[in-house]
Design a protein around this motif. Structure first.
Motif, mmCIF file in Angstrom:
data_model
loop_
_atom_site.group_PDB
_atom_site.id
_atom_site.type_symbol
_atom_site.label_atom_id
_atom_site.label_comp_id
_atom_site.label_asym_id
_atom_site.label_seq_id
_atom_site.Cartn_x
_atom_site.Cartn_y
_atom_site.Cartn_z
ATOM 1 N N PRO A 48 33.536 14.638 88.085
ATOM 2 C CA PRO A 48 34.662 14.143 87.286
ATOM 3 C C PRO A 48 34.468 14.399 85.794
ATOM 4 C CG PRO A 48 33.974 12.487 88.878
ATOM 5 C CD PRO A 48 32.949 13.578 88.921
ATOM 6 N N GLY A 49 35.550 14.833 85.136
ATOM 7 C CA GLY A 49 35.538 15.016 83.697
ATOM 8 C C GLY A 49 34.865 16.277 83.205
ATOM 9 N N GLN A 50 34.353 17.119 84.114
ATOM 10 C CA GLN A 50 33.633 18.327 83.709
ATOM 11 C C GLN A 50 34.571 19.526 83.613
ATOM 12 O OE1 GLN A 50 30.840 16.521 82.686
ATOM 13 N NE2 GLN A 50 29.785 18.453 83.174
ATOM 14 N N THR A 51 34.207 20.492 82.775
ATOM 15 C CA THR A 51 34.928 21.749 82.609
ATOM 16 C C THR A 51 33.985 22.892 82.923
ATOM 17 O OG1 THR A 51 36.353 20.820 80.886
ATOM 18 C CG2 THR A 51 36.179 23.224 81.000
ATOM 19 N N LEU A 52 34.435 23.814 83.740
ATOM 20 C CA LEU A 52 33.602 24.944 84.147
ATOM 21 C C LEU A 52 33.522 25.969 83.024
ATOM 22 C CD1 LEU A 52 32.041 25.865 86.663
ATOM 23 C CD2 LEU A 52 34.078 27.155 87.341
ATOM 24 N N VAL A 53 32.299 26.442 82.726
ATOM 25 C CA VAL A 53 32.093 27.477 81.713
ATOM 26 C C VAL A 53 31.342 28.645 82.336
ATOM 27 C CG1 VAL A 53 32.048 25.766 79.850
ATOM 28 C CG2 VAL A 53 29.895 26.518 80.903
ATOM 29 N N ARG A 54 31.434 29.809 81.677
ATOM 30 C CA ARG A 54 30.722 30.997 82.141
ATOM 31 C C ARG A 54 29.457 31.256 81.322
ATOM 32 N NH1 ARG A 54 33.325 34.185 85.761
ATOM 33 N NH2 ARG A 54 35.532 33.752 86.167
ATOM 34 N N ASP A 55 29.467 30.846 80.052
ATOM 35 C CA ASP A 55 28.268 31.012 79.238
ATOM 36 C C ASP A 55 27.330 29.832 79.488
ATOM 37 O OD1 ASP A 55 29.830 29.047 78.091
ATOM 38 O OD2 ASP A 55 29.466 29.691 76.030
ATOM 39 N N TRP A 56 26.214 29.798 78.790
ATOM 40 C CA TRP A 56 25.284 28.679 78.896
ATOM 41 C C TRP A 56 25.096 28.120 77.490
ATOM 42 C CZ3 TRP A 56 19.577 28.882 81.117
ATOM 43 C CH2 TRP A 56 19.089 27.576 81.214
ATOM 44 N N PRO A 57 25.852 27.070 77.140
ATOM 45 C CA PRO A 57 25.748 26.510 75.788
ATOM 46 C C PRO A 57 24.333 26.062 75.462
ATOM 47 C CG PRO A 57 27.667 25.640 76.944
ATOM 48 C CD PRO A 57 26.856 26.385 77.961
ATOM 49 N N VAL A 58 23.951 26.228 74.203
ATOM 50 C CA VAL A 58 22.630 25.806 73.725
ATOM 51 C C VAL A 58 22.778 24.459 73.034
ATOM 52 C CG1 VAL A 58 20.716 26.312 72.164
ATOM 53 C CG2 VAL A 58 21.816 28.162 73.449
ATOM 54 N N LEU A 59 22.085 23.450 73.550
ATOM 55 C CA LEU A 59 22.125 22.111 72.974
ATOM 56 C C LEU A 59 20.697 21.622 72.774
ATOM 57 C CD1 LEU A 59 24.927 20.526 75.199
ATOM 58 C CD2 LEU A 59 25.149 21.358 72.865
ATOM 59 N N ASP A 60 20.417 21.167 71.577
ATOM 60 C CA ASP A 60 19.118 20.559 71.298
ATOM 61 C C ASP A 60 19.291 19.623 70.113
ATOM 62 O OD1 ASP A 60 18.816 22.163 68.867
ATOM 63 O OD2 ASP A 60 18.310 23.834 70.179
ATOM 64 N N LEU A 61 18.200 19.088 69.619
ATOM 65 C CA LEU A 61 18.239 18.140 68.507
ATOM 66 C C LEU A 61 18.084 18.833 67.161
ATOM 67 C CD1 LEU A 61 16.043 15.301 70.048
ATOM 68 C CD2 LEU A 61 18.530 15.559 70.123
ATOM 69 N N GLY A 62 18.106 20.165 67.163
ATOM 70 C CA GLY A 62 17.966 20.926 65.932
ATOM 71 C C GLY A 62 16.592 21.504 65.723
ATOM 72 N N VAL A 63 15.624 21.107 66.551
ATOM 73 C CA VAL A 63 14.250 21.579 66.431
ATOM 74 C C VAL A 63 13.860 22.288 67.723
ATOM 75 C CG1 VAL A 63 11.842 20.884 66.204
ATOM 76 C CG2 VAL A 63 13.593 19.741 64.842
ATOM 77 N N GLN A 64 13.279 23.477 67.585
ATOM 78 C CA GLN A 64 12.823 24.223 68.755
ATOM 79 C C GLN A 64 11.351 24.590 68.584
ATOM 80 O OE1 GLN A 64 15.350 27.623 69.375
ATOM 81 N NE2 GLN A 64 17.180 26.394 69.728
#
Length: 226
Positions: A48-64
């Protein structure tokens, strides 16, 4: 963010996005993105509430963290009979498996049919031998991030520590060299840049869980916030 987990020789790039963290805490307080349409027993593929995407979004806290493979270390410890200390070669020497799974991010995107390769968590647990009182797991990352989940979820058949995606090594932005993949939970539970797996008798909420996000995180129950 928590201090780096005893790995001062692993360089970090970027800066913690304090405004992003505050905004996502606001989302939790406001119940943003919630639809209230939790899936029934015959749950659909798309939660529920999800949207299908083809790419792979990058999410982090700003530090890698920049984890060179020669410096990679993985510990499995806490309430186990046989604590594990693995370097990169030791990790690759374990039985390797592939799986195809969907992933679901709490920020409302889902991506189907991701092909990961790595070590199933059941393999690690069989080697470490959890003690009878172990009921929870805390995942620790090289950037200091933590997240918690029940031992049963961490040891599920489709959970793994992945080093490859779509036939190539995981990139740093997606959690390489090794990240957790727990497909049945929202993807913030699949910690990137993993370095330590701690088995505990008592639950210990992690980074997002103490900031208003759900302690469990089942996408089909829409457990975004707690």
């Amino acid at each position: 963010m928590a201090e780096q987990d005893g790995h001062g020789d692993i360089p970090l790039t970027g800066r913690v996005r304090e405004k992003l963290i505050a905004r996502k805490q606001d989302w939790a307080r406001e119940g943003r993105l919630l639809t209230g349409a939790a899936a029934g027993p015959a749950r659909a593929r798309l939660p529920p509430g999800q949207t299908l995407v083809r790419d792979w979004p990058v999410l982090d806290l700003g530090v890698q963290p920049e984890v060179a493979r020669e410096k990679f270390r993985l510990r499995v410890e806490g309430l186990v009979e046989n604590p594990l200390r693995l370097d990169w070669e030791g990790f690759l020497a374990l039985p390797q498996e592939e799986q195809v799974c969907d992933i679901h991010c709490v920020t409302q995107w889902s991506r189907y049919d991701n092909r990961f390769a790595g070590v199933k968590t059941r393999t690690l647990l069989a080697l470490a031998r959890p003690r009878p009182e172990a009921r929870f797991v805390v995942l620790h990352a090289y950037d200091g991030y933590t997240t918690n989940l029940p031992l049963a979820e961490f040891g599920a058949e489709d959970a793994m520590l992945a080093h490859s995606w779509e036939g190539r090594p995981l990139t740093r932005e997606h959690g390489g060299p090794v990240r957790a993949v727990v497909p049945r939970l929202y993807f913030w539970k699949s910690a990137k840049w993993i370095t330590r797996i701690e088995l505990r008798a008592e639950d210990q909420p992690g980074f997002w869980e103490v900031r208003g996000y759900h302690n469990h995180g089942d996408p089909w129950r829409e457990e975004r916030y707690g």
